[in-house]
Design a protein around this motif. Structure first.
Motif, short mmCIF file in Angstrom:
data_model
loop_
_atom_site.label_atom_id
_atom_site.label_comp_id
_atom_site.label_asym_id
_atom_site.label_seq_id
_atom_site.Cartn_x
_atom_site.Cartn_y
_atom_site.Cartn_z
N TRP A 27 0.84 -1.20 0.00
CA TRP A 27 0.00 0.00 0.00
C TRP A 27 0.87 1.24 0.00
O TRP A 27 1.90 1.29 0.69
CB TRP A 27 -0.91 0.03 1.23
CG TRP A 27 -1.96 -1.04 1.23
CD1 TRP A 27 -1.83 -2.33 1.70
CD2 TRP A 27 -3.28 -0.93 0.72
NE1 TRP A 27 -3.00 -3.02 1.51
CE2 TRP A 27 -3.92 -2.20 0.92
CE3 TRP A 27 -4.02 0.08 0.13
CZ2 TRP A 27 -5.24 -2.44 0.55
CZ3 TRP A 27 -5.32 -0.15 -0.24
CH2 TRP A 27 -5.93 -1.40 -0.04
N GLY A 28 0.45 2.23 -0.78
CA GLY A 28 1.20 3.48 -0.81
C GLY A 28 0.46 4.55 -1.60
O GLY A 28 -0.69 4.36 -2.02
N PRO A 29 1.10 5.69 -1.86
CA PRO A 29 0.44 6.81 -2.55
C PRO A 29 0.44 6.59 -4.06
O PRO A 29 0.88 7.45 -4.83
CB PRO A 29 1.32 8.00 -2.16
CG PRO A 29 2.70 7.39 -2.04
CD PRO A 29 2.49 6.01 -1.48
N TYR A 30 -0.06 5.43 -4.47
CA TYR A 30 0.11 4.97 -5.85
C TYR A 30 -1.00 5.43 -6.79
O TYR A 30 -1.06 4.99 -7.93
CB TYR A 30 0.19 3.44 -5.88
CG TYR A 30 1.19 2.82 -4.94
CD1 TYR A 30 2.39 3.46 -4.61
CD2 TYR A 30 0.95 1.57 -4.37
CE1 TYR A 30 3.31 2.88 -3.75
CE2 TYR A 30 1.87 0.97 -3.52
CZ TYR A 30 3.04 1.63 -3.21
OH TYR A 30 3.95 1.04 -2.36
N LEU A 31 -1.89 6.28 -6.33
CA LEU A 31 -2.99 6.76 -7.14
C LEU A 31 -2.54 7.94 -8.00
O LEU A 31 -1.82 8.82 -7.51
CB LEU A 31 -4.15 7.19 -6.24
CG LEU A 31 -5.54 7.25 -6.88
CD1 LEU A 31 -6.01 5.87 -7.28
CD2 LEU A 31 -6.53 7.88 -5.91
N ALA A 32 -2.94 7.96 -9.25
CA ALA A 32 -2.60 9.09 -10.13
C ALA A 32 -3.28 10.36 -9.66
O ALA A 32 -4.32 10.32 -9.01
CB ALA A 32 -3.02 8.78 -11.57
N GLU A 33 -2.70 11.49 -10.01
CA GLU A 33 -3.37 12.77 -9.78
C GLU A 33 -4.11 13.23 -11.04
O GLU A 33 -4.88 14.17 -10.99
CB GLU A 33 -2.37 13.83 -9.32
CG GLU A 33 -2.07 13.67 -7.84
CD GLU A 33 -0.84 14.42 -7.42
OE1 GLU A 33 -0.16 15.01 -8.28
OE2 GLU A 33 -0.53 14.41 -6.21
N ARG A 34 -3.82 12.58 -12.15
CA ARG A 34 -4.59 12.84 -13.38
C ARG A 34 -4.58 11.58 -14.22
O ARG A 34 -3.55 11.17 -14.74
CB ARG A 34 -3.99 14.01 -14.18
CG ARG A 34 -4.74 14.24 -15.49
CD ARG A 34 -4.26 15.51 -16.20
NE ARG A 34 -2.88 15.44 -16.57
CZ ARG A 34 -2.42 14.84 -17.68
NH1 ARG A 34 -3.25 14.21 -18.49
NH2 ARG A 34 -1.14 14.84 -17.96
N GLN A 35 -5.76 11.00 -14.39
CA GLN A 35 -5.94 9.89 -15.31
C GLN A 35 -6.59 10.37 -16.61
O GLN A 35 -6.38 9.79 -17.65
CB GLN A 35 -6.79 8.79 -14.65
CG GLN A 35 -6.93 7.52 -15.45
CD GLN A 35 -5.65 6.69 -15.52
OE1 GLN A 35 -4.67 6.97 -14.84
NE2 GLN A 35 -5.66 5.68 -16.36
N TRP A 36 -7.37 11.47 -16.50
CA TRP A 36 -7.99 12.03 -17.71
C TRP A 36 -6.91 12.66 -18.58
O TRP A 36 -5.86 13.07 -18.11
CB TRP A 36 -9.07 13.05 -17.34
CG TRP A 36 -8.60 14.21 -16.50
CD1 TRP A 36 -8.47 14.25 -15.15
CD2 TRP A 36 -8.19 15.50 -16.98
NE1 TRP A 36 -8.01 15.48 -14.74
CE2 TRP A 36 -7.83 16.27 -15.85
CE3 TRP A 36 -8.09 16.08 -18.24
CZ2 TRP A 36 -7.39 17.59 -15.95
CZ3 TRP A 36 -7.65 17.39 -18.34
CH2 TRP A 36 -7.31 18.13 -17.20
N GLY A 37 -7.18 12.72 -19.89
CA GLY A 37 -6.24 13.35 -20.81
C GLY A 37 -4.97 12.56 -21.02
O GLY A 37 -3.96 13.12 -21.45
#
Length: 894
Positions: A27-37
């Motif tokens: 587990w970690g901060p692995y989420l994108a800050e932008r998936q759109w575009g």
């Protein structure tokens, strides 16, 4: 073998040693800050990724390949995604993700229009902290779009959120989001909000938990389920994943919907339902329909009115089913313990850094780098073919972007350059990221370097993927450079030389080197071409496109990169030959490659006798500089006399051999002797075999002393390359004297531009025509330190040029490092030059951003605002040197 660093004796260090086995990386901060575009979400016929899935669609459309969110935390396979949403009672939409301009909308290309800082992180993500600044007025989406559109094509600066007046009188919330792990998969989330404005203001706080949508694309399997329980918590069931629970430690209301596309809003057709945007609609009161009591996305909502300077603290727990509950006291005690462990870890790392401000900058640079990990999921064949039950992709895709990369199937956690502006890996960016990461997590650094050489990344031809907009572009080949440095840093920290790692990466890079030799030497003369996106608009032409009128450019930097590559692989082979003499033969082969390339840079064809027939080489004796050469279809050559980093990169092709080379590697030494005796036409230009240097060492370099002195005179001239904050990418002399070339009726010009670029190449947001860039400054510093190993104190030049003050090479490297570090350190006025602000908020004095590049005169940060990828190299520049078998590591301390 030497003892491991005391860094591994700390609690976090011990946790790091067992991270893989104990699941601390799960587990970690692995989420994108932008998936759109992004390209991977683009299913258009024309390949316009920004237009196909814009920000306005993001809240309503289910993503195919990933998720995004503010301050996100997820598992390494992105099954469950936790992030923060906010609403101030005035915004037209729920604030679930960061807003910015698409490439065509921005005054200088894509550009995020939000304010946030990464403040801290540990390598195992046992503790993470960042701060997001949320305005109390309606977010100015329309104003930011309209004004930047008006400024497009003008000399006006980018229009930022701070220019809108929305932050006047500090009318914003500082929202600090922190995570702490009680165990490898037991996660605490804390949201701390302070009202910085003069009046009380409302705020809705909604941590959101979502299952990444994998069920809408034709894959079999049971659908995940989030459901409210009697105790106010949320139970989370996912196929193949142990049951989990999410709960708030304060009163909150549960809201549910499905993480699926709202076709009715986007396309005017489709069923009604509680789709991805239903929670936002519910909170804003746009729809009266009740939400379901279960789904695949949920929010834990609490509503507050916060007084001026009041701090609100909210606590949440995301853990396996059956984990012991936590009260407020236990929650806070756990956070305090994890912060103390982080402090202990960094105290050991920074024990020799006396300046507290330097310690703060280094820790935030490393924290930002660790925050910038992201799950990157992209199966190119599946993307090209389309999904069962979905519309068939347009036929144009099969001959368009990335169509020849059907082997590429990525689903890994990768260090990103910047999780908003560059939420995809790039091969040469990643190489720099790993060097910095090795300072605190050498296992991560090694794994990331190996990752790009694996069969699901590396092309069957041997090419490394460049970046998602065009995997087939050619990035500078620095993977071997990074692998060697990570190998040495790992040995210094762990006490053990990881030769299996070196051997694995070496064999793959030999294949990659062969790809370069076979694909990027247009005329077979050991002079190289390629896109080399890493230098974007530094030259006369867009080097990723055909040259106007035909012909090709023989690149000083491209050829120097390959000379450096050959030396790096030679050094790797010699290191492996310590245990297996077979590698001496391979080292010899790369030594010969180096000599051939080096000779070609001086006089094409391999000997002085061939010079007139085969070309003029890339060294200009009159200017004392390396230049590119334009080769026209009729065979004529034109020297492109642009003084830029292109001509300084040859400094980086340097390797020093210790005096005991003959004893340790007799076969290799014998071959060196043969070359010295039988090919003096090659060896006299590039080596000092007959003149051993400090401690009887031998030098392999593209530069003899006279040429190096001439090149350094240019580099250290404050009217050319040396700025107050590092080395400029283009000589300042081109401000008064731009380079111009008339070709086929068109005029091409290169002018010094210290800030944002007026050139349209690459959209103008990635300017190499004057600003300071951290990565090549770092490489040049390292090159000077390697030269110093040969020359010792005997080599001195004026620094700055014309100052009358002679400096040795180590002093010069320290001086450049000092200037670079000064970008981020407080000056005499208390300002950090990279973040100069005419109206600074005193609360931001110790919050540091790490931009993509920096103004060549003032040092102001430009480009991507959170490039805590290669710009995090400043963490190495702030770290005192360590010596491993004569190698200066990391770099220097100013």
């Amino acid at each position: 073998m030497s003892p491991p660093s005391p860094l591994f004796d700390t609690i976090e260090g011990r946790r790091l040693r067992e991270a893989d086995a104990a699941g601390w990386r799960q587990w970690g901060p692995y989420l994108a800050e932008r998936q759109w575009g992004t390209v991977r979400e683009d299913y258009s016929a024309d390949g316009d990724a920004w237009a196909y899935l814009p920000h306005d669609h993001a809240r309503s459309r289910a993503y195919r390949w990933g998720e995004d969110g503010i301050a996100g935390f997820c598992d390494a396979h992105q099954h469950w995604c936790l992030s923060l949403a906010l609403w101030n009672g005035r915004d037209p939409i729920l604030k679930e993700r960061l807003f910015g301009l698409a490439n065509a909308e921005g005054n200088h290309g894509e550009d995020v229009k939000e304010v946030w800082w990464y403040l801290d992180a540990t390598p195992t993500h046992s503790y993470q902290r960042m701060l997001y600044r949320y305005p109390q007025g309606a977010f100015p989406y329309a104003d930011l779009l309209a004004e930047n559109a008006r400024r497009k094509g003008t000399d006006a600066p980018e229009y930022e959120i701070s220019d809108t007046g929305l932050f006047a009188e500090r009318r914003y919330f500082d929202v600090e989001i922190s995570y702490a792990k009680r165990g490898a998969d037991d996660i605490l989330m804390r949201v701390s909000v302070r009202n910085r404005g003069p009046d009380a203001a409302p705020l809705h706080v909604l941590p959101q938990l979502a299952a990444r949508n994998v069920w809408s694309w034709g894959d079999p399997g049971e659908k995940p389920l989030l459901r409210g329980e009697a105790d106010g918590s949320v139970s989370a069931a996912h196929p193949g994943f142990a049951p989990r629970r999410f709960s708030a430690l304060q009163p909150a209301r549960l809201l549910f919907c499905e993480n699926e596309t709202n076709g009715r809003r986007l396309y005017g057709e489709g069923p009604d339902g509680a789709f991805k945007d239903a929670i936002g609609d519910h909170v804003l009161g746009a729809r009266a329909a009740a939400l379901p009591d279960s789904g695949t996305k949920c929010a834990v909502l609490s509503e507050h009115r916060i007084e001026p300077d009041e701090q609100l603290v909210l606590r949440y727990h995301w853990c396996p089913e059956g984990a012991p509950p936590l009260g407020v006291a236990g929650f806070d005690a756990l956070f305090a313990a994890r912060l103390a462990e982080a402090d202990e870890f960094y105290a050991v790392l920074q024990k020799d850094i006396a300046d507290p401000d330097a310690r703060l900058v280094q820790r935030q640079a490393l924290g930002g780098l660790l925050w910038s990990k992201q799950v990157y999921h992209y199966d190119v064949k599946r993307w090209l073919d389309g999904d069962p039950g979905e519309p068939t992709p347009p036929a144009s895709r099969l001959s368009g972007r990335n169509a020849d990369w059907t082997h590429l199937a990525n689903a890994d956690v990768v260090l990103m350059p910047d999780k908003w502006e560059y939420p995809w890996y790039a091969s040469w960016d990643l190489a720099f990221h790993t060097i910095t990461a090795a300072l605190v997590d050498p296992a991560l650094a090694k794994a990331q370097l190996l990752l790009l050489t694996r069969e699901w990344y590396m092309h069957p031809s041997g090419q490394l993927p460049a970046y998602e907009w065009a995997f087939g572009d050619a990035n500078p080949p620095i993977h071997a450079f990074a692998a060697l440095r990570v190998y040495r840093m790992d040995e210094a920290l762990t006490g053990t030389a990881d030769r299996p790692f070196l051997e694995r990466v070496f064999h793959k890079l030999m294949i990659n080197f062969t790809w370069w030799v076979n694909r990027k030497d247009e005329a077979g003369r050991s002079l190289f071409q390629g896109g080399f996106l890493g230098l974007d608009n530094i030259g006369v032409f867009d080097r990723s496109a055909p040259i106007p009128g035909g012909g090709f450019v023989e690149q000083s930097d491209g050829t120097a990169w390959m000379a450096m590559y050959a030396l790096n692989l030679m050094r790797m082979a010699l290191e492996l030959a310590r245990e297996n003499p077979v590698y001496e033969d391979v080292a010899t082969k790369f030594f010969e490659h180096f000599l051939t390339i080096a000779s070609a840079m001086t006089h094409v064809g391999g000997s002085e006798a061939e010079k007139g027939a085969c070309g003029q080489g890339l060294w200009n004796e009159e200017d004392g500089f390396f230049y590119d050469a334009l080769v026209l279809p009729d065979g004529r050559e034109t020297t492109l006399r642009v003084r830029s980093l292109v001509g300084l990169i040859p400094l980086c092709a340097v390797e020093v051999l210790d005096a005991d080379i003959a004893r340790r590697h007799p076969g290799f030494a014998e071959r060196l002797g043969w070359m010295l005796r039988h090919r003096p036409d090659l060896t006299r230009e590039v080596s000092r075999f007959a003149e051993p240097g400090k401690d009887e060492r031998l030098l392999l370099s593209l530069l003899r002393r006279q040429r190096m002195t001439a090149l350094l005179a240019r580099m250290l001239d404050e009217n050319e390359f040396l700025s107050p904050h590092g080395l400029r990418s283009l000589s300042k002399a081109h401000a008064a004297h731009p380079f111009a070339l008339d070709l086929d009726g068109a005029r091409y010009e290169v002018r010094y531009e210290p800030g944002t670029s007026a050139a349209a190449i690459f959209g103008g947001n990635s300017n190499w025509r004057g600003p300071v860039w951290m990565p090549l400054n770092f490489m040049l510093i390292e090159a000077l330190l390697e030269f110093e190993r040969f020359y010792g104190e005997s080599f001195q030049v004026e620094c700055p040029a014309g100052s009358g003050r002679p400096m040795g090479l180590r002093e010069i490297s320290d001086e450049i490092a000092r200037r670079l570090c000064a970008l981020f350190l407080k000056d005499a006025t208390g300002q950090r030059p990279a973040m100069a602000d005419p109206d600074p908020d005193p609360n931001d004095a110790d919050r540091v951003t790490f931009n993509e590049f920096f103004h060549g005169e003032t040092g102001l940060g430009l480009g991507a605002s959170h490039q805590t990828g290669w710009t995090a190299l400043v963490a190495l520049l702030l770290q005192p040197r360590q010596v491993v078998r004569g190698q200066a590591l990391p770099v220097s301390t100013p």
